[in-house]
Design a protein around this motif. Structure first.
Motif, PDB file in Angstrom:
ATOM      1  N   TYR A 147      16.121  -8.353  30.841  1.00 48.28           N
ATOM      2  CA  TYR A 147      16.568  -7.982  32.182  1.00 48.28           C
ATOM      3  C   TYR A 147      16.629  -6.455  32.332  1.00 48.28           C
ATOM      4  N   SER A 150      13.269  -4.891  32.809  1.00 50.64           N
ATOM      5  CA  SER A 150      12.843  -5.006  34.193  1.00 50.64           C
ATOM      6  C   SER A 150      13.463  -3.891  35.047  1.00 50.64           C
ATOM      7  N   GLY A 186      13.953 -11.897  39.073  1.00 53.16           N
ATOM      8  CA  GLY A 186      14.822 -12.070  37.908  1.00 53.16           C
ATOM      9  C   GLY A 186      16.103 -11.254  37.959  1.00 53.16           C
ATOM     10  N   LEU A 187      16.197 -10.279  38.872  1.00 54.44           N
ATOM     11  CA  LEU A 187      17.389  -9.414  38.886  1.00 54.44           C
ATOM     12  C   LEU A 187      18.310  -9.686  40.077  1.00 54.44           C
ATOM     13  N   SER A 232      15.650 -15.659  29.148  1.00 55.05           N
ATOM     14  CA  SER A 232      15.340 -14.992  30.416  1.00 55.05           C
ATOM     15  C   SER A 232      14.972 -16.043  31.449  1.00 55.05           C
ATOM     16  N   LEU A 236      11.836 -13.896  35.890  1.00 62.02           N
ATOM     17  CA  LEU A 236      11.753 -12.685  35.069  1.00 62.02           C
ATOM     18  C   LEU A 236      10.590 -12.792  34.083  1.00 62.02           C
ATOM     19  N   LEU A 393      25.231 -10.967  33.268  1.00 67.88           N
ATOM     20  CA  LEU A 393      24.531 -12.185  32.828  1.00 67.88           C
ATOM     21  C   LEU A 393      25.529 -13.159  32.201  1.00 67.88           C
TER      22      LEU A 393
END
Ligand code: UDP
Length: 466
Positions: A147, A150, A186-187, A232, A236, A393
């Motif tokens: 993460y 990214s 993914g974020l 993940s 992501l 997370l």
């Protein structure tokens, strides 16, 4: 020509700060065992190499790895300002030249072998240029969570979002605590406030080195992740796969799954495991550690100590000696039955002990990996770098822990989080989710799991480039 003459010479460049060089060396050890004919030269500062290659640890290091020292670039008698990034900045400025000089020496010394590939810590963004000048493939190793990779890749985009929000909100900075990065695959759970400072604009050499990650990291033959693909999210993973030639999740480097008992060479000198054996109830002890760098301010240490004492909960606290003196007067004596304070604990084994009920952590990725691997729920007090994203997370995406109220230790906040994890329905759920995640990773680490397959691909790439 026999095969050992043909086998190549792999250059490895370490980032000698925090807990970076250690997992990188672990990966190189695994590669060196899997490709015993290949030579590996490991470039790192003298101080960091001395600790990594010291006995008895060095006994487990294959003979085809040789350490080479590079200078730390600190002027003689230099006095640090107290800013942990200072030494990093001083090192990074001349680092490309220092590493190149080290490489020239190793290449001359091992001239019977062809230099075949370059492995670097992912923070050493100049690795791409060095590899290109040598005409060899580059394999950066990304140690924090995917993460955060990214976030670095999208640095320019995140900075643009910040600039627009700043204009829209005038001088009010509250948006940092509310604005989520929904537009980045993914974020979506991440707040701007969670993003590592290194992604935001700054004057520091370290920050500006990292801000180039988004551009240069996309060139390598493969990026090697200190993680499992299963950790993940699918968006992501898909996004990273679309950006890199190859993404290889080779599993956690700092610990092998299933967890191994403490090796005989690394005895439990501080008696932590024996002490835990004496605790009666399972899942009843709090383990506390802030890793090797983070240091809570004195008032927070005091608040945490007071909460521990008031809770009456058994605790094992790994606390560096320079911080121990900040504890409240008489705390150590009053709690000597309730708890144990040590300067260093065999953490992975501690977290694997059945008596541990929760982990108060700074959210360093290795600590978090060790907690996840053992299914232990966490209380998060992030400090810097990737900690805040990792904390988000843990709390919101994986549901295996809780952030400390208000982001800092207060007596009541700590007590509330103990209560939540140990006594509430929600805590039970977290424990269940932590154990589920543990099982998913155990599978990924197994003989037919994804990590084994990705490691095999990496070995093939290293061997085929020689
Ligand atoms: N560690 C340990 N014993 C201690 C404190 C820390 O073995 O008493 C280890 C811990 O298991 C982890 C590493 O030190 O593997 C810390 O790494 P992390 O990424 O969590 O934090 P950092 O030190 O890089 O901030």
């Amino acid at each position: 020509v026999n095969s050992s003459q043909k086998a190549g010479h792999v250059l490895v460049l370490a980032f000698p700060f925090g807990n970076h060089a250690n997992p990188l060396l672990t990966l190189v050890c695994k590669l060196a065992s899997a490709a015993p004919d290949v030579l590996f030269s490991f470039f790192n500062t003298e101080k960091s190499n001395a600790s990594l290659f010291s006995k008895p640890k060095s006994e487990a290091i294959p003979d085809n790895i040789k350490p080479y020292n590079v200078p730390d670039a600190l002027p003689k008698d230099y006095v640090m300002s107290g800013n942990p990034l200072e030494a990093v900045d001083i090192f990074l400025k001349p680092a490309p030249e220092m590493f190149k000089a080290g490489i020239d020496k190793a290449v001359a010394e091992r001239s019977e072998r062809r230099v075949s590939s370059l492995i670097t810590d992912g923070f050493l963004v100049f690795g791409g240029e060095i590899a290109e000048s040598l005409g060899i493939p580059w394999f950066p190793v990304w140690l924090p969570l995917a993460y955060t990779l990214s976030a670095h890749i999208y640095t320019d985009f995140i900075r643009q979002i910040c600039a627009e929000e700043a204009i829209a909100n005038g001088g009010n900075e509250d948006w940092r605590q509310h604005k989520r990065l929904e537009v980045i695959p993914g974020l979506s759970a991440m707040l701007i406030a969670d993003v590592p400072d290194e992604v935001l604009p700054s004057e520091s050499v370290f920050v500006n080195t990292l801000s180039k990650l988004g551009h240069v990291l996309l060139q390598p033959a493969a990026i090697v992740m200190n993680s499992y693909e299963e950790l993940s999210s699918t968006p992501l993973n898909n996004d990273l796969k679309s950006k890199f030639r190859k993404v290889l999740n080779v599993g956690f480097l700092s610990l092998s799954l299933p967890l191994q008992p403490l090796p005989a060479s690394n005895s439990d000198a501080s008696g932590c495991l024996t002490w835990l054996d004496e605790q009666e109830a399972s899942s009843s002890v709090a383990y506390i550690s802030f890793g090797t760098v983070a240091a809570p301010p004195p008032h927070e240490l005091i608040a945490l100590a007071e909460a521990l004492e008031e809770s009456g909960m058994p605790f094992l606290w790994s606390l560096r000696d320079n911080m121990k003196q900040l504890l409240p007067d008489g705390f150590v004596e009053r709690t000597n039955k309730q708890g144990k304070i040590v300067a260093w604990a065999p953490q992975a084994q501690v977290l694997g002990h059945a008596s541990i009920g929760l982990f108060v952590t700074h959210c360093g990725c290795n600590s978090v990996y060790e907690s996840i691997a053992n299914g232990v729920p966490m209380i998060c007090r992030p400090f810097f770098g990737d900690h805040r994203m990792t904390g988000r997370l843990i709390e919101e995406v994986w549901g295996i822990g809780v952030s400390i109220e208000g982001g800092v230790f207060t007596r009541s906040g700590v007590l509330k989080s103990f209560e939540l994890i140990l006594s509430n329905e929600e805590g039970k759920k977290m424990r269940g989710s932590a154990r589920m995640l543990r099982d998913v990773l155990a599978e990924a680490a197994g003989p037919s799991g994804s990590a084994v397959e990705d490691f095999r691909t990496l070995v093939d790439l290293i061997i085929s480039s020689t």
